[in-house]
Design an enzyme around this catalytic site. Structure first.
Site, short mmCIF file in Angstrom:
data_model
loop_
_atom_site.label_atom_id
_atom_site.label_comp_id
_atom_site.label_asym_id
_atom_site.label_seq_id
_atom_site.Cartn_x
_atom_site.Cartn_y
_atom_site.Cartn_z
N LYS A 110 -6.58 1.26 -20.30
CA LYS A 110 -6.74 1.54 -21.73
C LYS A 110 -5.42 1.28 -22.47
O LYS A 110 -4.98 0.15 -22.51
CB LYS A 110 -7.27 2.96 -21.90
CG LYS A 110 -8.45 3.30 -20.98
CD LYS A 110 -9.70 2.45 -21.22
CE LYS A 110 -10.67 2.49 -20.05
NZ LYS A 110 -11.10 3.82 -19.63
N ARG A 129 0.82 -1.22 0.00
CA ARG A 129 0.00 0.00 0.00
C ARG A 129 0.85 1.27 0.00
O ARG A 129 0.35 2.35 -0.28
CB ARG A 129 -0.98 -0.01 1.19
CG ARG A 129 -1.96 1.14 1.16
CD ARG A 129 -3.21 0.91 2.03
NE ARG A 129 -2.91 0.33 3.32
CZ ARG A 129 -2.39 1.02 4.35
NH1 ARG A 129 -2.12 2.30 4.24
NH2 ARG A 129 -2.12 0.41 5.50
N ASP A 152 -6.28 14.32 -17.60
CA ASP A 152 -6.49 12.91 -17.87
C ASP A 152 -5.95 12.67 -19.28
O ASP A 152 -6.55 13.12 -20.26
CB ASP A 152 -7.99 12.59 -17.76
CG ASP A 152 -8.28 11.11 -17.95
OD1 ASP A 152 -7.50 10.44 -18.67
OD2 ASP A 152 -9.28 10.62 -17.39
N TYR A 154 -14.57 12.14 -18.60
CA TYR A 154 -14.93 10.75 -18.36
C TYR A 154 -16.08 10.66 -17.34
O TYR A 154 -16.06 11.35 -16.31
CB TYR A 154 -13.70 9.98 -17.85
CG TYR A 154 -13.99 8.54 -17.55
CD1 TYR A 154 -14.23 7.65 -18.58
CD2 TYR A 154 -14.04 8.07 -16.25
CE1 TYR A 154 -14.53 6.32 -18.32
CE2 TYR A 154 -14.33 6.75 -15.98
CZ TYR A 154 -14.58 5.88 -17.02
OH TYR A 154 -14.87 4.57 -16.75
#
Ligand SMILES: *Cc1c(COP(=O)(O)O)cnc(C)c1O
Length: 383
Positions: free
Chosen positions: A199, A48, A174, A102
């Site tokens: 993507k 983490r 983005d 998005y």
């Protein structure tokens, strides 16, 4: 050897490899421990904390591709988006957000920010005056996405970066649609670059991941928020993503070439009213796209003639798959009106220029003759 001057394909293949010192194997070994020694070590490692060997290594590849000082991996694009926004926005702060973004990001802001006391304004369009008019004394972040989904509109990255810097505001982009192969926003002055690695970085439609690239100072803030929100990527997937990214440059270059060729071909079809692709001189922002992109990406959209049914067209395709996601090596299509932009309603869609006959086309690496033959037979089948 210094990595800074490597070309894109060399960075994709080599930068940030984990060396296999034990067996001298050709690829990065995968370290899956979630528990590491605490005594006599320089770094306290924990998944983490973004600092397992595989996470650290791949972060370097992302940073090298985006030409930033540092990079972090996340469990999804939305984990990257949300961690970046929450890292720099506190109660009472304000963010200016591009209007066409998005859906997941839109819903995060629209449905959750009120609960956190974070103010926001969406722009009316992608033009600089609209961003400028929304800036307030408490604006801390400007958030953009270019090329936009699904109409491939272009935001002027450098102008946004200048506007933000002048007002001491953090700029975020983005960069998913362009990928680092076609567009490096850091070079144009943007502070924080976000990817849905699901993507193009993943590229095979089998990975959910996110990535962020920025200066060390900004990455430190994102790290601080990230270890609390906990949206990390599993090391198995980190390893798979590293493997995928070796061919990122090759894949995206093939997709750039195929998309441009398909866009030109579609323009000449009588069944198609309009083609949206930033690489076409007929695109209203072609000059801006040329200025800030090395190539124009694998995403395009086209409008069927009014009498043709988008759903029937997609059903009639035999090679190209109707599919929600994008950017894989296989070509896919989607109807925004029936899927991603359905909830928006007809009126708002009309306002944004998203017609019922609009098809978003994620162009893959297949031979274009085969893609063309498939589209031709589907059009003939529904006429
Ligand atoms: C898919 C996508 C996201 C969200 O990424 P996930 O990996 O699905 O969480 C964010 N931005 C853009 C432009 C996307 O296409």
């Amino acid at each position: 050897m210094k990595n800074d001057n490597f070309g894109l394909h060399t960075i994709c293949t080599h930068t940030g490899e984990v060396e296999d010192q034990q067996f001298n194997g050709a690829v990065s070994p995968i370290y899956v421990s979630s528990s590491y020694a605490f005594e006599g070590v320089e770094t306290l490692r924990y998944p983490r904390y973004f600092n397992t060997p595989n996470q650290e290594a791949l972060g370097k590849k992302i940073a090298a591709l985006e030409k930033t000082e540092a990079g972090l991996l996340f469990g999804s694009g939305m984990a990257a988006v949300s961690t970046c926004l929450f890292a720099f926005l506190r109660k009472g702060d304000h963010v200016v957000v591009q209007n066409a973004i998005y859906g997941g990001t839109f819903h995060l802001i629209k449905e959750q920010f009120d609960h956190f006391g974070i103010e926001y304004d969406f722009t009316e369009d992608l033009e600089i005056p609209s961003f400028q008019s929304k800036i307030k004394d408490n604006t801390k972040v400007i958030y953009i996405e270019t090329p936009s989904n699904p109409l491939l509109r272009i935001t002027d990255i450098e102008a946004i970066a200048d506007l933000a810097r002048k007002s001491n505001i953090i700029s975020m982009i983005d960069n998913t649609f362009a990928s680092p192969i076609n567009q490096n926003p850091r070079a144009l002055g943007i502070d924080i670059i976000i990817h849905s690695a699901t993507k193009y970085l993943g590229g095979h439609s089998d990975i959910l991941a996110g990535a962020v690239a920025a200066s060390k100072v900004h990455i430190d803030s994102i790290f601080e928020m990230g270890i609390k929100l906990g949206g990390n990527l599993s090391d198995y997937t980190v390893w798979l993503l590293e493997r995928s990214m070796k061919t990122l440059g090759l894949r995206v270059e093939a997709q750039n070439k195929n998309a441009l060729s398909m866009a030109n071909w579609l323009m000449d079809l009588e069944e198609i009213d309009r083609v949206y692709y930033p690489g076409l001189p007929s695109h209203p922002q072609y000059d801006l796209a040329k200025k800030q992109m090395r190539a124009f990406g694998g995403m395009l959209s086209f409008e069927l003639n009014q009498e043709l049914d988008a759903h029937a067209f997609m059903q009639a395709l035999q090679l190209i798959k109707p599919s929600m996601s994008l950017a894989g090596v296989e070509s896919t299509v989607l109807s925004p009106a029936l899927t991603s932009h359905k909830l928006m309603g007809e009126e708002e869609r009309a306002k944004q220029g998203i017609k019922d006959g609009l098809i978003r086309f994620s162009v893959g690496i297949e031979n274009t003759e085969d893609l063309q033959a498939d589209i031709k037979q589907a059009l003939n089948a529904i006429k």
